[in-house]
Design an enzyme around this catalytic site. Sequence first.
Site, PDB file in Angstrom:
ATOM      1  N   ASP A   8       0.845  -1.188   0.000  1.00  0.00           N
ATOM      2  CA  ASP A   8       0.000   0.000   0.000  1.00  0.00           C
ATOM      3  C   ASP A   8       0.881   1.238   0.000  1.00  0.00           C
ATOM      4  O   ASP A   8       2.018   1.208   0.475  1.00  0.00           O
ATOM      5  CB  ASP A   8      -0.929   0.022   1.218  1.00  0.00           C
ATOM      6  CG  ASP A   8      -2.116   0.969   1.050  1.00  0.00           C
ATOM      7  OD1 ASP A   8      -2.403   1.380  -0.099  1.00  0.00           O
ATOM      8  OD2 ASP A   8      -2.747   1.309   2.053  1.00  0.00           O
ATOM      9  N   GLY A   9       0.340   2.310  -0.546  1.00  0.00           N
ATOM     10  CA  GLY A   9       1.006   3.597  -0.559  1.00  0.00           C
ATOM     11  C   GLY A   9       0.090   4.643   0.037  1.00  0.00           C
ATOM     12  O   GLY A   9      -1.131   4.485   0.041  1.00  0.00           O
ATOM     13  N   GLU A  52       2.473   3.754  -4.175  1.00  0.00           N
ATOM     14  CA  GLU A  52       1.911   2.437  -4.520  1.00  0.00           C
ATOM     15  C   GLU A  52       2.947   1.618  -5.294  1.00  0.00           C
ATOM     16  O   GLU A  52       3.136   0.427  -5.029  1.00  0.00           O
ATOM     17  CB  GLU A  52       0.630   2.594  -5.340  1.00  0.00           C
ATOM     18  CG  GLU A  52      -0.517   3.262  -4.610  1.00  0.00           C
ATOM     19  CD  GLU A  52      -1.214   2.396  -3.575  1.00  0.00           C
ATOM     20  OE1 GLU A  52      -0.843   1.217  -3.384  1.00  0.00           O
ATOM     21  OE2 GLU A  52      -2.154   2.908  -2.943  1.00  0.00           O
ATOM     22  N   ASP A  74      -4.367  -2.560  -3.252  1.00  0.00           N
ATOM     23  CA  ASP A  74      -5.642  -1.880  -3.450  1.00  0.00           C
ATOM     24  C   ASP A  74      -5.524  -0.783  -4.508  1.00  0.00           C
ATOM     25  O   ASP A  74      -6.443   0.005  -4.709  1.00  0.00           O
ATOM     26  CB  ASP A  74      -6.197  -1.335  -2.132  1.00  0.00           C
ATOM     27  CG  ASP A  74      -5.299  -0.302  -1.478  1.00  0.00           C
ATOM     28  OD1 ASP A  74      -4.341   0.191  -2.114  1.00  0.00           O
ATOM     29  OD2 ASP A  74      -5.554   0.040  -0.309  1.00  0.00           O
ATOM     30  N   HIS A 129      -9.292  -0.671   2.780  1.00  0.00           N
ATOM     31  CA  HIS A 129     -10.059  -0.275   3.963  1.00  0.00           C
ATOM     32  C   HIS A 129     -11.336  -1.105   4.105  1.00  0.00           C
ATOM     33  O   HIS A 129     -12.411  -0.593   4.400  1.00  0.00           O
ATOM     34  CB  HIS A 129     -10.372   1.221   3.915  1.00  0.00           C
ATOM     35  CG  HIS A 129      -9.171   2.063   3.636  1.00  0.00           C
ATOM     36  ND1 HIS A 129      -8.175   2.274   4.573  1.00  0.00           N
ATOM     37  CD2 HIS A 129      -8.769   2.704   2.511  1.00  0.00           C
ATOM     38  CE1 HIS A 129      -7.235   3.026   4.045  1.00  0.00           C
ATOM     39  NE2 HIS A 129      -7.561   3.296   2.801  1.00  0.00           N
ATOM     40  N   ASP A 139      -1.478  -0.379   5.086  1.00  0.00           N
ATOM     41  CA  ASP A 139      -1.963   0.991   5.197  1.00  0.00           C
ATOM     42  C   ASP A 139      -1.391   1.658   6.445  1.00  0.00           C
ATOM     43  O   ASP A 139      -0.949   2.814   6.390  1.00  0.00           O
ATOM     44  CB  ASP A 139      -3.494   1.007   5.222  1.00  0.00           C
ATOM     45  CG  ASP A 139      -4.048   2.411   5.356  1.00  0.00           C
ATOM     46  OD1 ASP A 139      -3.873   3.211   4.410  1.00  0.00           O
ATOM     47  OD2 ASP A 139      -4.638   2.725   6.411  1.00  0.00           O
TER      48      ASP A 139
END
Length: 151
Positions: A8-9, A52, A74, A129, A139
């Site tokens: 994740d970024g 990302e 994501d 999320h 995250d």
Amino acid sequence: MDVILYTDGAARGNPDGPGGYGAVLRFVDDKGKLHEKELSMGYAKTTNNRMELMAVIAGLEALKKPCDVRVYSDSKYVVDAFNQHWIDSWIKKGWKKSDNKAVLNVDLWERLLKAMEPHKVVFNWVKGHDGNELNERCDQLATKAADSVLL
């Protein structure tokens, strides 16, 4: 060896604010023991898309030998670039998109392609999320890294 890589970024004030990435690598060794490694780093001035990409790059570059890697992200930006074969078209067109505009973040796309070379990599999209334990952990790592560069 089969490896799972969640990524994740995050970016604050996207674009060009502080950001960070988070990645979690998992594999089970020949004796059935689970190994896990977490990676993260913050940057003072970046974008969410760059973070990302960096999450995937960092995870792949951490691998010491060729692996079968299942990447979970994501980011539709990253996942669709491979699963929808956008990247093949971009390369063929000299890093131009279908509208003939320049592809952004070419430096990181090229670094990602190089990091993928020794591995068999499959990209999977996960809803962000949404309670996925490893996506949520990435995250947390990414946002903590982004916040760590706020002085």
